[in-house]
Each structure stands twice: as C-alpha cells, then as structure tokens.
Design an enzyme around this catalytic site. Sequence first.
Site, mmCIF file in Angstrom:
data_model
loop_
_atom_site.group_PDB
_atom_site.id
_atom_site.type_symbol
_atom_site.label_atom_id
_atom_site.label_comp_id
_atom_site.label_asym_id
_atom_site.label_seq_id
_atom_site.Cartn_x
_atom_site.Cartn_y
_atom_site.Cartn_z
ATOM 1 N N ASP A 67 0.813 -1.233 0.000
ATOM 2 C CA ASP A 67 0.000 0.000 0.000
ATOM 3 C C ASP A 67 0.836 1.267 0.000
ATOM 4 O O ASP A 67 0.422 2.298 0.541
ATOM 5 C CB ASP A 67 -0.967 0.011 1.204
ATOM 6 C CG ASP A 67 -1.882 -1.195 1.202
ATOM 7 O OD1 ASP A 67 -2.226 -1.663 0.099
ATOM 8 O OD2 ASP A 67 -2.228 -1.677 2.289
ATOM 9 N N GLY A 120 -4.596 -4.258 -3.763
ATOM 10 C CA GLY A 120 -5.569 -3.195 -4.021
ATOM 11 C C GLY A 120 -4.779 -1.971 -4.413
ATOM 12 O O GLY A 120 -4.106 -1.374 -3.588
ATOM 13 N N HIS A 121 -4.790 -1.632 -5.689
ATOM 14 C CA HIS A 121 -3.993 -0.511 -6.198
ATOM 15 C C HIS A 121 -4.940 0.606 -6.631
ATOM 16 O O HIS A 121 -5.740 0.428 -7.543
ATOM 17 C CB HIS A 121 -3.114 -0.963 -7.372
ATOM 18 C CG HIS A 121 -2.110 -2.021 -6.970
ATOM 19 N ND1 HIS A 121 -1.280 -2.641 -7.862
ATOM 20 C CD2 HIS A 121 -1.799 -2.550 -5.759
ATOM 21 C CE1 HIS A 121 -0.505 -3.510 -7.219
ATOM 22 N NE2 HIS A 121 -0.813 -3.473 -5.941
ATOM 23 N N GLN A 158 1.908 -6.058 -3.270
ATOM 24 C CA GLN A 158 2.390 -6.183 -1.888
ATOM 25 C C GLN A 158 3.692 -5.373 -1.715
ATOM 26 O O GLN A 158 3.881 -4.382 -2.393
ATOM 27 C CB GLN A 158 2.577 -7.656 -1.484
ATOM 28 C CG GLN A 158 1.266 -8.415 -1.306
ATOM 29 C CD GLN A 158 0.627 -8.906 -2.585
ATOM 30 O OE1 GLN A 158 1.271 -9.548 -3.400
ATOM 31 N NE2 GLN A 158 -0.632 -8.597 -2.799
ATOM 32 N N LYS A 168 1.867 2.145 -5.086
ATOM 33 C CA LYS A 168 2.425 1.579 -6.326
ATOM 34 C C LYS A 168 1.507 1.868 -7.510
ATOM 35 O O LYS A 168 1.966 2.225 -8.585
ATOM 36 C CB LYS A 168 2.610 0.053 -6.180
ATOM 37 C CG LYS A 168 3.582 -0.338 -5.079
ATOM 38 C CD LYS A 168 3.639 -1.851 -4.889
ATOM 39 C CE LYS A 168 2.367 -2.443 -4.335
ATOM 40 N NZ LYS A 168 2.039 -2.068 -2.952
HETATM 41 P P1 GDP Z 1 -0.736 0.337 -3.541
HETATM 42 O O1 GDP Z 1 -1.344 -0.935 -3.072
HETATM 43 O O2 GDP Z 1 0.723 0.401 -3.290
HETATM 44 O O3 GDP Z 1 -1.084 0.673 -4.964
HETATM 45 O O4 GDP Z 1 -1.364 1.502 -2.630
HETATM 46 P P2 GDP Z 1 -2.926 1.658 -2.256
HETATM 47 O O5 GDP Z 1 -3.638 2.176 -3.437
HETATM 48 O O6 GDP Z 1 -3.439 0.435 -1.606
HETATM 49 O O7 GDP Z 1 -2.817 2.728 -1.100
HETATM 50 C C1 GDP Z 1 -2.333 4.004 -1.318
HETATM 51 C C2 GDP Z 1 -3.461 5.006 -1.003
HETATM 52 O O8 GDP Z 1 -2.921 6.306 -0.889
HETATM 53 C C3 GDP Z 1 -4.511 5.109 -2.084
HETATM 54 O O9 GDP Z 1 -5.739 5.423 -1.510
HETATM 55 C C4 GDP Z 1 -4.011 6.255 -2.948
HETATM 56 O O10 GDP Z 1 -5.065 6.923 -3.645
HETATM 57 C C5 GDP Z 1 -3.426 7.147 -1.919
HETATM 58 N N1 GDP Z 1 -2.263 7.945 -2.340
HETATM 59 C C6 GDP Z 1 -1.257 7.618 -3.192
HETATM 60 N N2 GDP Z 1 -0.329 8.597 -3.220
HETATM 61 C C7 GDP Z 1 -0.761 9.553 -2.367
HETATM 62 C C8 GDP Z 1 -0.220 10.807 -1.932
HETATM 63 O O11 GDP Z 1 0.864 11.216 -2.316
HETATM 64 N N3 GDP Z 1 -0.940 11.509 -1.012
HETATM 65 C C9 GDP Z 1 -2.133 11.065 -0.528
HETATM 66 N N4 GDP Z 1 -2.778 11.816 0.367
HETATM 67 N N5 GDP Z 1 -2.670 9.890 -0.920
HETATM 68 C C10 GDP Z 1 -1.986 9.156 -1.811
HETATM 69 P P1 IMO Z 2 -0.945 -4.147 -2.246
HETATM 70 O O1 IMO Z 2 -0.502 -4.699 -3.571
HETATM 71 C C1 IMO Z 2 -0.943 -4.634 2.071
HETATM 72 C C2 IMO Z 2 -1.078 -8.714 3.609
HETATM 73 C C3 IMO Z 2 -2.321 -9.183 4.326
HETATM 74 C C4 IMO Z 2 -1.685 -10.134 5.318
HETATM 75 C C5 IMO Z 2 -0.594 -10.799 4.486
HETATM 76 C C6 IMO Z 2 -0.963 -12.126 3.870
HETATM 77 O O2 IMO Z 2 -2.239 -3.430 -2.299
HETATM 78 O O3 IMO Z 2 0.145 -3.395 -1.603
HETATM 79 P P2 IMO Z 2 -2.513 -12.771 1.823
HETATM 80 O O4 IMO Z 2 -3.991 -12.591 1.594
HETATM 81 O O5 IMO Z 2 -1.675 -12.128 0.770
HETATM 82 O O6 IMO Z 2 -2.123 -14.201 2.053
HETATM 83 O O7 IMO Z 2 -2.207 -12.018 3.207
HETATM 84 O O8 IMO Z 2 -0.284 -9.876 3.469
HETATM 85 N N1 IMO Z 2 -1.319 -8.182 2.256
HETATM 86 C C7 IMO Z 2 -1.227 -6.889 1.935
HETATM 87 N N2 IMO Z 2 -0.994 -5.808 2.712
HETATM 88 N N3 IMO Z 2 -1.079 -4.481 0.741
HETATM 89 C C8 IMO Z 2 -1.280 -5.558 -0.046
HETATM 90 O O9 IMO Z 2 -1.273 -5.490 -1.390
HETATM 91 C C9 IMO Z 2 -1.417 -6.825 0.545
HETATM 92 N N4 IMO Z 2 -1.633 -8.071 0.076
HETATM 93 C C10 IMO Z 2 -1.555 -8.885 1.123
HETATM 94 O O10 IMO Z 2 -2.962 -8.103 4.983
HETATM 95 O O11 IMO Z 2 -1.089 -9.440 6.355
HETATM 96 MG MG MG Z 3 -2.867 -1.569 -1.815
#
Ligand code: GDP
Ligand code: IMO
Ligand code: MG
Length: 434
Positions: A13, A40-41, A222, A16
């Site tokens: 998270d 979840g991206h 991840q 990416k």
């Molecule tokens: P990922 O799994 O690495 O793609 O990251 P996620 O999408 O799960 O989580 C990142 C969250 O932060 C999302 O809700 C993005 O919309 C948000 N986000 C990304 N970059 C920024 C930033 O620079 N500032 C803020 N406030 N939110 C951001």
């Molecule tokens: P993105 O790509 C954050 C965590 C789960 C748990 C562990 C194992 O959005 O960054 P799993 O279901 O993969 O066997 O769970 O990994 N986990 C993540 N945490 N971002 C993710 O993906 C994750 N995908 C799995 O919360 O701790």
């Molecule tokens: Mg994510």
Amino acid sequence: MSNAVVVGTQWGDEGKGKIVDLLMDRFDIVARYQGGHNAGHTVIIDGRKYVLHLIPSGVLRPDKVCVIGNGVVVDPFALLEEAEMLQEFALNGRLLVSNRAHLILPYHRALEAAEESRLAEGQIGTTLRGIGPCYEDKMARRGVRLAELFSPETFRAKVESNVEFANRILSKVYGAPALEADRIVDSYLAISDRIRPFAADTAEYLGGAVRNGRSVLFEGAQGALLDVDHGTYPFVTSSNATAGGACTGAGVGPGAIDGVIGISKAYTTRVGAGPFPTELADRLGELIRARGAEFGASTGRPRRCGWFDAAVVRYSGLINGLDTLAITKLDVLDELDEIQVCIGYRNRGKRLDSFPAGIEELRQVEPIYETLPGWKSDTSQVRRLEDLPSAARLYLQRLAELAEVEVSIISTGPDRKETVILEESPQLRRILGK
Ligand code: GDP
Ligand code: IMO
Ligand code: MG
C-alpha cells in the site's frame, strides 16, 4: 527503450498503483508478476477513482498492453468482475493472462478461512482471497493452471481429485463443511469462454516485445517486507513480491531489466498481523490514519500506522537492488510539528547491523529515532522540488541518506497530477530510457 520494475519497499500500500499509472506514459506494456486479487492498487485521475486488484494499473491508459504473468494466481471470477468494471477501457486484445498462471478455486478460500480460525490469536490476518493455499498447491504440484480451464476433461479430473483431497483436510483437520466438486467444475467451465480471449503465452509475448524494443514496466504487488523469502515470515504473503519475482513471475531474464524503482510512503503502514517496530498505537497513529485515509483497498481494514523506518527501506534497497525511490503521501505529514524517523534498531542495548531474520527479535527491537522539524504547510499543490518548504526537502534528503537510495519522485496527493518528478535524476533518466 528500457524495462523497469516497480516494487513496494515496505508492507504494501505504498502507492504503487498511482506511480505505475503515472509512469506508464513512458512504457508500452505493463505486467503483473506475482500475487493476485489480494492487492488493491488505487489510481485517481482527475478526481475519478479506480481500485485495481488483478489487472495492472497501466490499464487506465487506453493504448497500453496489460499482462498478467505466470507468477500471478488468478481467480477468474475476480478477473471478469474487474474487466467488467473497466469496460469503458476496451480490454479486448490488450489484456493478456498467462495460460501458465494458477487458478484460485473455492477450496483455497475454504482452507484459508479454516486455517486462519485455527490459528486464532496467532493468525496472519490474510485477505482471505485464497492466495496462500493456491500457491501451496502450485508448489505441491497439484495446482490447476489457466490453460487447463480450456480442456474440460482434464479440468474436471484435476478439480475432482483436489476437492476430494481438500474435503478430507477440511472435515478431518478443521471440522469444516465439505465442498461439492461438480458445482465448482460447472461454475468454472461456464465462464471459460469468457476467459479464453485473454489467455496467452505471455512469456512468449513479452520476450518478443522486448526483442523488438518495446518497453515493459513490471508492477509489483504487496511489498518487500511481505515477500515470502525476505519478508517478516510467517507474517508475509505467499509470493516473491521483491524485484527478482519479476523474472520468474513474468518469464523474462534478469538482463532484460534495466532498473528498479522502489515506492515508499513518507511514513509506514501495515495491514494484518506481524511485527511493526515503528507502529504508533496512539492518537498520532490515528491522526495519520485519518489524514492518509489508511483503510485497506481490498478488505477495508484499518491500516496500522507508524513512523518512516529507514531500517526497513535500507533492507528493501538491498533485497530489491533499488536504483531510485518514489516517496508518496508526503502531504499526509503536512500538519505535524515534528516528525520522527527510525534510523536503526537496538536490541538489549546493542545496535543491530542488519535487519533481523527472526520474528521474535524483530518484535523486541527498540527503534532508534531522529526527530526532524515539520513544515506545517500544504504541499498538495507543489509540482517542483524547489517549491517544497525547506523542512520538507530536508526530510526527503534525510530519508534518502538513511535508506541509501536517491529519491526521484515525490507524491503529494492521490491524483495522477499531484506529483513532483525530478527529471534530472540520472538513475530515473536511465531507467526511463532517456
Ligand atoms: P498500492 O497498493 O501500493 O497501490 O497503494 P494503495 O492504493 O493500496 O494505497 C495508497 C493510497 O494512498 C490510495 O488510496 C491512494 O489513492 C493514496 N495515495 C497515493 N499517493 C498519495 C499521496 O501522495 N498523497 C495522498 N494523500 N494519498 C496518496
Ligand atoms: P498491495 O498490492 C498490504 C497482507 C495481508 C496479510 C498478508 C498475507 O495493495 O500493496 P494474503 O492474503 O496475501 O495471504 O495475506 O499480506 N497483504 C497486503 N498488505 N497491501 C497488499 O497489497 C497486501 N496483500 C496482502 O494483509 O497481512
Ligand atoms: Mg494496496
């Protein structure tokens, strides 16, 4: 043209999705190489939000090809649901799913739920998507691959045998209800014609594309600390989220990869269980969660929040071979008077030289903090490094020094345009093929 890997450097998270979407104006093809719909991206373009789980984040750029590599585990129902959500982006002909990718089946989810409840207090806190058991089957050589979905007889025989095996474990080990093989087989075969147009030999495709000078961005899911080999085992996911996973998970040789871009938050978060040395289990942690909207994009769970941990990102630099860093969510720290950064760990008074392998040791370490001044101003409108407050620039410079990787991208908001790119960074120029 260059090929690069984007990886999470913390526990996932990191943002990416946002950075991959942003950089895809400079690449032809985007490829996922591991994980599944546990990811979840989030990508926000002109205020419109898209959450991608299985389909690479480059999909929102209509002329790019999206590949789901052999290393990804695919739930075909999740794939179709996501493809439907993205209907307006016309996926036909530009979404390719490896026919060697393993399929997630309902018994994977049932086994995972049963195991998580058996572990009770010790549970991993997985996303319950069936990811772990699907990779277990792959390694045990009983997994079912996408190509088999198009040979009904083989598919039926394999799934029947696997369901019989899973049912024995479900009932005898866990006392959980058994599953019906027929229903599973029928439901999967019923959608096979909708999956077929996407199925391809993606290693063959990528190999040819690279030979012909087309550029590929490999999108990690991840983060490095969730990598099954290098992460905080057993509180990890079941795949190689680190950059090396791109080779095995997409079927390209290491020589095809020109660089690795690490994504780090300006602080740290973690979802699920497991050690987290810089966690703030207090009001400050809650404040960061609220300002950063730190709730899981896949499961909605609140993310645990804490200070930036340079020991984590330095270790990540090592195991990923990071060339450069994107620091995201700098804006989330805008209001703080002071910001702490963990520069390393101590255990029983002794400074550690390397990142601990043992989970118990990691639980016990005491982070060593350095305090930096906050900037107390809004950075979300900033588009150039020189326009950032000097305390914010100092903070970024310190993160780079401590992590031992240069910073070349800074994100100050979730939208594609809320980004500062240091185009003059030699590493970034090299990786982007300029
Ligand atoms: P990922 O799994 O690495 O793609 O990251 P996620 O999408 O799960 O989580 C990142 C969250 O932060 C999302 O809700 C993005 O919309 C948000 N986000 C990304 N970059 C920024 C930033 O620079 N500032 C803020 N406030 N939110 C951001
Ligand atoms: P993105 O790509 C954050 C965590 C789960 C748990 C562990 C194992 O959005 O960054 P799993 O279901 O993969 O066997 O769970 O990994 N986990 C993540 N945490 N971002 C993710 O993906 C994750 N995908 C799995 O919360 O701790
Ligand atoms: Mg994510």
